[in-house]
Write a protein that holds these residues in place. Structure first.
Motif, PDB file in Angstrom:
ATOM      1  N   LEU A  38      12.512  25.516 -34.483  1.00  0.00           N
ATOM      2  CA  LEU A  38      13.777  25.523 -34.743  1.00  0.00           C
ATOM      3  C   LEU A  38      14.671  24.170 -34.908  1.00  0.00           C
ATOM      4  O   LEU A  38      15.059  23.479 -35.601  1.00  0.00           O
ATOM      5  CB  LEU A  38      14.042  26.663 -35.290  1.00  0.00           C
ATOM      6  CG  LEU A  38      13.718  27.958 -35.821  1.00  0.00           C
ATOM      7  CD1 LEU A  38      14.832  29.284 -35.874  1.00  0.00           C
ATOM      8  CD2 LEU A  38      13.237  27.647 -37.124  1.00  0.00           C
ATOM      9  N   ALA A  39      14.525  24.223 -33.629  1.00  0.00           N
ATOM     10  CA  ALA A  39      15.510  23.377 -33.317  1.00  0.00           C
ATOM     11  C   ALA A  39      15.262  21.695 -31.460  1.00  0.00           C
ATOM     12  O   ALA A  39      15.524  22.319 -30.600  1.00  0.00           O
ATOM     13  CB  ALA A  39      16.941  23.659 -32.370  1.00  0.00           C
ATOM     14  N   PRO A  40      13.910  21.313 -31.536  1.00  0.00           N
ATOM     15  CA  PRO A  40      13.397  20.695 -30.672  1.00  0.00           C
ATOM     16  C   PRO A  40      14.514  20.014 -30.110  1.00  0.00           C
ATOM     17  O   PRO A  40      13.499  20.023 -29.133  1.00  0.00           O
ATOM     18  CB  PRO A  40      12.241  19.372 -31.599  1.00  0.00           C
ATOM     19  CG  PRO A  40      12.414  20.021 -33.339  1.00  0.00           C
ATOM     20  CD  PRO A  40      13.388  20.793 -33.293  1.00  0.00           C
ATOM     21  N   ASP A  41      15.040  19.616 -30.775  1.00  0.00           N
ATOM     22  CA  ASP A  41      16.154  18.484 -29.988  1.00  0.00           C
ATOM     23  C   ASP A  41      16.816  19.905 -28.798  1.00  0.00           C
ATOM     24  O   ASP A  41      18.424  19.055 -28.696  1.00  0.00           O
ATOM     25  CB  ASP A  41      17.194  17.738 -30.405  1.00  0.00           C
ATOM     26  CG  ASP A  41      16.381  16.525 -31.177  1.00  0.00           C
ATOM     27  OD1 ASP A  41      14.574  16.016 -30.249  1.00  0.00           O
ATOM     28  OD2 ASP A  41      15.902  15.884 -32.293  1.00  0.00           O
ATOM     29  N   VAL A  42      17.284  20.234 -28.780  1.00  0.00           N
ATOM     30  CA  VAL A  42      18.369  21.136 -28.582  1.00  0.00           C
ATOM     31  C   VAL A  42      18.367  21.475 -26.793  1.00  0.00           C
ATOM     32  O   VAL A  42      17.326  21.638 -26.188  1.00  0.00           O
ATOM     33  CB  VAL A  42      17.827  22.869 -28.688  1.00  0.00           C
ATOM     34  CG1 VAL A  42      16.381  23.779 -27.485  1.00  0.00           C
ATOM     35  CG2 VAL A  42      19.294  24.279 -28.311  1.00  0.00           C
ATOM     36  N   PRO A  43      19.849  21.442 -26.578  1.00  0.00           N
ATOM     37  CA  PRO A  43      19.903  20.948 -25.243  1.00  0.00           C
ATOM     38  C   PRO A  43      19.824  21.917 -24.389  1.00  0.00           C
ATOM     39  O   PRO A  43      19.944  23.175 -24.603  1.00  0.00           O
ATOM     40  CB  PRO A  43      20.879  20.208 -25.189  1.00  0.00           C
ATOM     41  CG  PRO A  43      22.068  20.716 -26.186  1.00  0.00           C
ATOM     42  CD  PRO A  43      20.647  21.257 -27.440  1.00  0.00           C
ATOM     43  N   PRO A  44      19.381  21.790 -22.743  1.00  0.00           N
ATOM     44  CA  PRO A  44      18.955  23.296 -22.261  1.00  0.00           C
ATOM     45  C   PRO A  44      20.680  23.586 -22.146  1.00  0.00           C
ATOM     46  O   PRO A  44      21.855  23.142 -22.445  1.00  0.00           O
ATOM     47  CB  PRO A  44      18.914  22.293 -21.200  1.00  0.00           C
ATOM     48  CG  PRO A  44      18.828  20.928 -20.932  1.00  0.00           C
ATOM     49  CD  PRO A  44      19.020  20.896 -22.232  1.00  0.00           C
ATOM     50  N   LEU A  45      20.715  24.938 -21.594  1.00  0.00           N
ATOM     51  CA  LEU A  45      21.958  25.854 -21.379  1.00  0.00           C
ATOM     52  C   LEU A  45      22.418  25.369 -20.127  1.00  0.00           C
ATOM     53  O   LEU A  45      21.926  24.453 -18.639  1.00  0.00           O
ATOM     54  CB  LEU A  45      22.013  27.361 -20.675  1.00  0.00           C
ATOM     55  CG  LEU A  45      23.128  27.858 -21.196  1.00  0.00           C
ATOM     56  CD1 LEU A  45      23.423  28.120 -22.361  1.00  0.00           C
ATOM     57  CD2 LEU A  45      22.272  29.341 -20.553  1.00  0.00           C
ATOM     58  N   ILE A  50      24.454  29.420 -16.763  1.00  0.00           N
ATOM     59  CA  ILE A  50      23.614  30.150 -16.334  1.00  0.00           C
ATOM     60  C   ILE A  50      24.257  30.480 -14.946  1.00  0.00           C
ATOM     61  O   ILE A  50      23.286  31.712 -14.546  1.00  0.00           O
ATOM     62  CB  ILE A  50      22.225  29.226 -15.941  1.00  0.00           C
ATOM     63  CG1 ILE A  50      21.340  28.138 -17.335  1.00  0.00           C
ATOM     64  CG2 ILE A  50      21.566  29.042 -15.056  1.00  0.00           C
ATOM     65  CD1 ILE A  50      20.500  26.857 -16.726  1.00  0.00           C
ATOM     66  N   ASP A  51      24.768  29.945 -15.023  1.00  0.00           N
ATOM     67  CA  ASP A  51      24.777  30.713 -12.910  1.00  0.00           C
ATOM     68  C   ASP A  51      26.206  31.559 -13.369  1.00  0.00           C
ATOM     69  O   ASP A  51      26.058  33.091 -12.842  1.00  0.00           O
ATOM     70  CB  ASP A  51      26.768  29.368 -11.792  1.00  0.00           C
ATOM     71  CG  ASP A  51      25.156  28.233 -11.550  1.00  0.00           C
ATOM     72  OD1 ASP A  51      24.377  27.985 -11.801  1.00  0.00           O
ATOM     73  OD2 ASP A  51      26.019  27.266 -10.969  1.00  0.00           O
ATOM     74  N   ARG A  52      27.223  31.734 -14.345  1.00  0.00           N
ATOM     75  CA  ARG A  52      28.081  32.947 -15.119  1.00  0.00           C
ATOM     76  C   ARG A  52      27.458  33.353 -15.103  1.00  0.00           C
ATOM     77  O   ARG A  52      27.466  34.742 -15.211  1.00  0.00           O
ATOM     78  CB  ARG A  52      29.009  31.977 -15.966  1.00  0.00           C
ATOM     79  CG  ARG A  52      29.570  33.837 -16.509  1.00  0.00           C
ATOM     80  CD  ARG A  52      30.273  32.810 -17.528  1.00  0.00           C
ATOM     81  NE  ARG A  52      31.964  33.287 -18.335  1.00  0.00           N
ATOM     82  CZ  ARG A  52      32.408  33.348 -19.205  1.00  0.00           C
ATOM     83  NH1 ARG A  52      32.616  32.469 -20.403  1.00  0.00           N
ATOM     84  NH2 ARG A  52      32.825  34.489 -20.107  1.00  0.00           N
ATOM     85  N   HIS A  53      26.922  33.205 -16.065  1.00  0.00           N
ATOM     86  CA  HIS A  53      25.125  34.769 -16.505  1.00  0.00           C
ATOM     87  C   HIS A  53      24.776  35.493 -15.402  1.00  0.00           C
ATOM     88  O   HIS A  53      24.312  36.900 -15.080  1.00  0.00           O
ATOM     89  CB  HIS A  53      24.846  34.550 -17.940  1.00  0.00           C
ATOM     90  CG  HIS A  53      25.538  34.046 -19.236  1.00  0.00           C
ATOM     91  ND1 HIS A  53      25.854  35.490 -19.611  1.00  0.00           N
ATOM     92  CD2 HIS A  53      26.147  32.955 -19.302  1.00  0.00           C
ATOM     93  CE1 HIS A  53      26.599  35.051 -20.710  1.00  0.00           C
ATOM     94  NE2 HIS A  53      26.699  33.051 -20.372  1.00  0.00           N
ATOM     95  N   PHE A  54      24.401  35.022 -14.539  1.00  0.00           N
ATOM     96  CA  PHE A  54      24.004  34.894 -13.162  1.00  0.00           C
ATOM     97  C   PHE A  54      24.170  36.038 -12.428  1.00  0.00           C
ATOM     98  O   PHE A  54      23.975  37.316 -11.742  1.00  0.00           O
ATOM     99  CB  PHE A  54      22.701  34.308 -12.522  1.00  0.00           C
ATOM    100  CG  PHE A  54      22.026  34.593 -10.992  1.00  0.00           C
ATOM    101  CD1 PHE A  54      20.918  35.133 -11.370  1.00  0.00           C
ATOM    102  CD2 PHE A  54      22.456  34.441  -9.917  1.00  0.00           C
ATOM    103  CE1 PHE A  54      20.348  35.814 -10.081  1.00  0.00           C
ATOM    104  CE2 PHE A  54      22.051  35.681  -8.943  1.00  0.00           C
ATOM    105  CZ  PHE A  54      20.443  35.919  -9.119  1.00  0.00           C
ATOM    106  N   SER A  55      25.877  35.143 -12.047  1.00  0.00           N
ATOM    107  CA  SER A  55      26.559  35.701 -10.886  1.00  0.00           C
ATOM    108  C   SER A  55      27.037  37.433 -11.902  1.00  0.00           C
ATOM    109  O   SER A  55      27.240  38.338 -11.325  1.00  0.00           O
ATOM    110  CB  SER A  55      27.754  35.036 -10.973  1.00  0.00           C
ATOM    111  OG  SER A  55      27.023  34.232 -10.111  1.00  0.00           O
TER     112      SER A  55
END
Length: 72
Positions: A38-45, A50-55
């Protein structure tokens, strides 16, 4: 766990837990693929998210959901 050139490895406390992990992995993979379509140019998180959700789930003050352990 994803391994280059190989299928995913999933495990749990017992066989049912491993199956649940595999089902979750498939659902997340489907959402990721749909996002790319749907959004091929979507940037990575961003790395800090990522660190916040993992922690949040695995850090010293780990908590799940929206409960009382929320730290901001």
């Amino acid at each position: 766990m994803l391994v280059d050139g190989h299928g995913p490895f999933c495990w749990g406390a017992d066989p049912a837990g491993a199956v649940a992990a595999a089902i979750t992995l498939e659902a997340v993979a489907q959402m990721a693929w749909s996002t790319v379509l749907l959004a091929p140019d979507v940037p990575p998180l961003a790395a800090h998210l990522i660190d916040r959700h993992f922690s949040r789930k695995h850090g010293p003050g780990a908590y799940y959901g929206q409960g009382t352990g929320h730290q901001g």
